[in-house]
Design a protein around this motif. Structure first.
Motif, PDB file in Angstrom:
ATOM      1  N   MET A 111       0.855  -1.178   0.000  1.00 52.39           N
ATOM      2  CA  MET A 111       0.000   0.000   0.000  1.00 52.39           C
ATOM      3  C   MET A 111       0.898   1.238   0.000  1.00 52.39           C
ATOM      4  O   MET A 111       1.829   1.331   0.797  1.00 52.39           O
ATOM      5  CB  MET A 111      -0.916   0.014   1.227  1.00 52.39           C
ATOM      6  CG  MET A 111      -1.879   1.188   1.235  1.00 52.39           C
ATOM      7  SD  MET A 111      -2.944   1.220   2.698  1.00 52.39           S
ATOM      8  CE  MET A 111      -4.085  -0.101   2.301  1.00 52.39           C
ATOM      9  N   LEU A 112       0.610   2.159  -0.910  1.00 55.14           N
ATOM     10  CA  LEU A 112       1.418   3.365  -1.021  1.00 55.14           C
ATOM     11  C   LEU A 112       0.732   4.522  -0.324  1.00 55.14           C
ATOM     12  O   LEU A 112      -0.418   4.848  -0.621  1.00 55.14           O
ATOM     13  CB  LEU A 112       1.638   3.723  -2.493  1.00 55.14           C
ATOM     14  CG  LEU A 112       2.224   2.645  -3.402  1.00 55.14           C
ATOM     15  CD1 LEU A 112       2.408   3.190  -4.809  1.00 55.14           C
ATOM     16  CD2 LEU A 112       3.539   2.106  -2.856  1.00 55.14           C
ATOM     17  N   LEU A 113       1.456   5.146   0.595  1.00 53.62           N
ATOM     18  CA  LEU A 113       0.984   6.367   1.238  1.00 53.62           C
ATOM     19  C   LEU A 113       1.924   7.472   0.776  1.00 53.62           C
ATOM     20  O   LEU A 113       3.123   7.412   1.032  1.00 53.62           O
ATOM     21  CB  LEU A 113       1.051   6.258   2.765  1.00 53.62           C
ATOM     22  CG  LEU A 113       0.309   5.111   3.432  1.00 53.62           C
ATOM     23  CD1 LEU A 113       0.412   5.240   4.955  1.00 53.62           C
ATOM     24  CD2 LEU A 113      -1.145   5.064   3.008  1.00 53.62           C
ATOM     25  N   GLU A 114       1.381   8.429   0.066  1.00 54.73           N
ATOM     26  CA  GLU A 114       2.219   9.498  -0.484  1.00 54.73           C
ATOM     27  C   GLU A 114       1.528  10.823  -0.280  1.00 54.73           C
ATOM     28  O   GLU A 114       0.378  10.991  -0.667  1.00 54.73           O
ATOM     29  CB  GLU A 114       2.475   9.245  -1.972  1.00 54.73           C
ATOM     30  CG  GLU A 114       3.265  10.310  -2.672  1.00 54.73           C
ATOM     31  CD  GLU A 114       4.602  10.624  -2.034  1.00 54.73           C
ATOM     32  OE1 GLU A 114       4.698  11.627  -1.302  1.00 54.73           O
ATOM     33  OE2 GLU A 114       5.556   9.869  -2.275  1.00 54.73           O
ATOM     34  N   THR A 115       2.229  11.779   0.323  1.00 52.83           N
ATOM     35  CA  THR A 115       1.662  13.101   0.573  1.00 52.83           C
ATOM     36  C   THR A 115       1.825  14.023  -0.627  1.00 52.83           C
ATOM     37  O   THR A 115       1.039  14.927  -0.834  1.00 52.83           O
ATOM     38  CB  THR A 115       2.336  13.751   1.805  1.00 52.83           C
ATOM     39  OG1 THR A 115       3.746  13.727   1.600  1.00 52.83           O
ATOM     40  CG2 THR A 115       2.002  12.994   3.069  1.00 52.83           C
ATOM     41  N   ASN A 116       2.835  13.769  -1.442  1.00 52.58           N
ATOM     42  CA  ASN A 116       3.145  14.601  -2.609  1.00 52.58           C
ATOM     43  C   ASN A 116       2.412  14.056  -3.840  1.00 52.58           C
ATOM     44  O   ASN A 116       2.600  12.896  -4.196  1.00 52.58           O
ATOM     45  CB  ASN A 116       4.664  14.575  -2.829  1.00 52.58           C
ATOM     46  CG  ASN A 116       5.107  15.351  -4.048  1.00 52.58           C
ATOM     47  OD1 ASN A 116       4.306  15.725  -4.901  1.00 52.58           O
ATOM     48  ND2 ASN A 116       6.396  15.577  -4.144  1.00 52.58           N
ATOM     49  N   PRO A 117       1.596  14.863  -4.519  1.00 51.63           N
ATOM     50  CA  PRO A 117       0.851  14.380  -5.685  1.00 51.63           C
ATOM     51  C   PRO A 117       1.748  13.775  -6.772  1.00 51.63           C
ATOM     52  O   PRO A 117       1.332  12.881  -7.491  1.00 51.63           O
ATOM     53  CB  PRO A 117       0.146  15.625  -6.214  1.00 51.63           C
ATOM     54  CG  PRO A 117       0.157  16.605  -5.105  1.00 51.63           C
ATOM     55  CD  PRO A 117       1.318  16.278  -4.225  1.00 51.63           C
ATOM     56  N   ASP A 118       2.977  14.241  -6.880  1.00 47.16           N
ATOM     57  CA  ASP A 118       3.864  13.714  -7.916  1.00 47.16           C
ATOM     58  C   ASP A 118       4.716  12.548  -7.420  1.00 47.16           C
ATOM     59  O   ASP A 118       5.489  11.978  -8.175  1.00 47.16           O
ATOM     60  CB  ASP A 118       4.803  14.828  -8.418  1.00 47.16           C
ATOM     61  CG  ASP A 118       4.009  16.008  -8.952  1.00 47.16           C
ATOM     62  OD1 ASP A 118       2.950  15.781  -9.570  1.00 47.16           O
ATOM     63  OD2 ASP A 118       4.443  17.153  -8.744  1.00 47.16           O
ATOM     64  N   GLY A 119       4.584  12.196  -6.168  1.00 51.13           N
ATOM     65  CA  GLY A 119       5.458  11.180  -5.593  1.00 51.13           C
ATOM     66  C   GLY A 119       5.012   9.746  -5.766  1.00 51.13           C
ATOM     67  O   GLY A 119       5.813   8.824  -5.623  1.00 51.13           O
ATOM     68  N   GLN A 120       3.718   9.529  -6.071  1.00 56.49           N
ATOM     69  CA  GLN A 120       3.228   8.155  -6.181  1.00 56.49           C
ATOM     70  C   GLN A 120       3.947   7.367  -7.258  1.00 56.49           C
ATOM     71  O   GLN A 120       4.272   6.203  -7.057  1.00 56.49           O
ATOM     72  CB  GLN A 120       1.720   8.129  -6.443  1.00 56.49           C
ATOM     73  CG  GLN A 120       0.942   8.243  -5.175  1.00 56.49           C
ATOM     74  CD  GLN A 120      -0.531   8.046  -5.368  1.00 56.49           C
ATOM     75  OE1 GLN A 120      -1.035   7.983  -6.485  1.00 56.49           O
ATOM     76  NE2 GLN A 120      -1.242   7.969  -4.278  1.00 56.49           N
TER      77      GLN A 120
END
Length: 159
Positions: A111-120
């Motif tokens: 599961m990916l948790l990413e705060t930055n929209p471009d980081g996923q």
């Protein structure tokens, strides 16, 4: 990026759940309690999974590897950047990311948790790179681990 920054010992799970929505809810409950996600995370990850499935066949990596899924949602519902590994004792049905109408029996989640929209995309490519460079036998062994501490230690060493 430091491995210790993308993995957290308290965000590695082993689940007996066999229903996708219940599985995501159980993980969410722990992530929310730990402050990793926001209250509206669950509704969005379930909705996204139903509309844009994240199951992946591992056939291209090896004949006997269990399938995986990489659930994620928008960063506005996340408090901390993490990859959350989840070993499944029972297969859980996920739609195929490549062919959404096809169902896959999945045995492991990243599961990916990413705060930055471009980081996923970066997190996703790190997971895919890990899968591609890990020898098939070793990967099969890892994807069948059922001890959270063993999963965490393996990822700190090999990811």
């Amino acid at each position: 990026m430091e491995k210790k920054q993308v993995f957290a010992a308290d965000a590695v799970f082993v689940s007996n759940e066999s229903d996708q929505d219940e599985l995501l809810k159980n993980i969410y409950d722990h992530l929310l309690d730990s402050g990793y996600v926001k209250g509206n995370f669950l509704a969005h990850i379930i909705e996204r999974e139903h509309n844009f499935p994240t199951g992946l066949s591992t056939k291209t990596l090896g004949a006997d590897l269990p399938n995986i899924a990489i659930p994620h949602t928008e960063g506005e519902f996340v408090n901390k950047r993490l990859i959350v590994p989840v070993a499944l004792k029972n297969p859980v049905t996920f739609g195929n990311m490549i062919k959404p109408d096809e169902k896959l029996q999945v045995k492991f989640l990243f599961m990916l948790l990413e705060t930055n929209p471009d980081g996923q995309a970066k997190l996703l490519s790190q997971v895919m790179d890990f899968l591609a460079r890990t020898p098939e036998k070793e990967l099969k062994n890892f994807l069948n681990f059922t001890d959270p501490e063993a999963i965490y230690q393996y990822l700190l060493q090999k990811f």
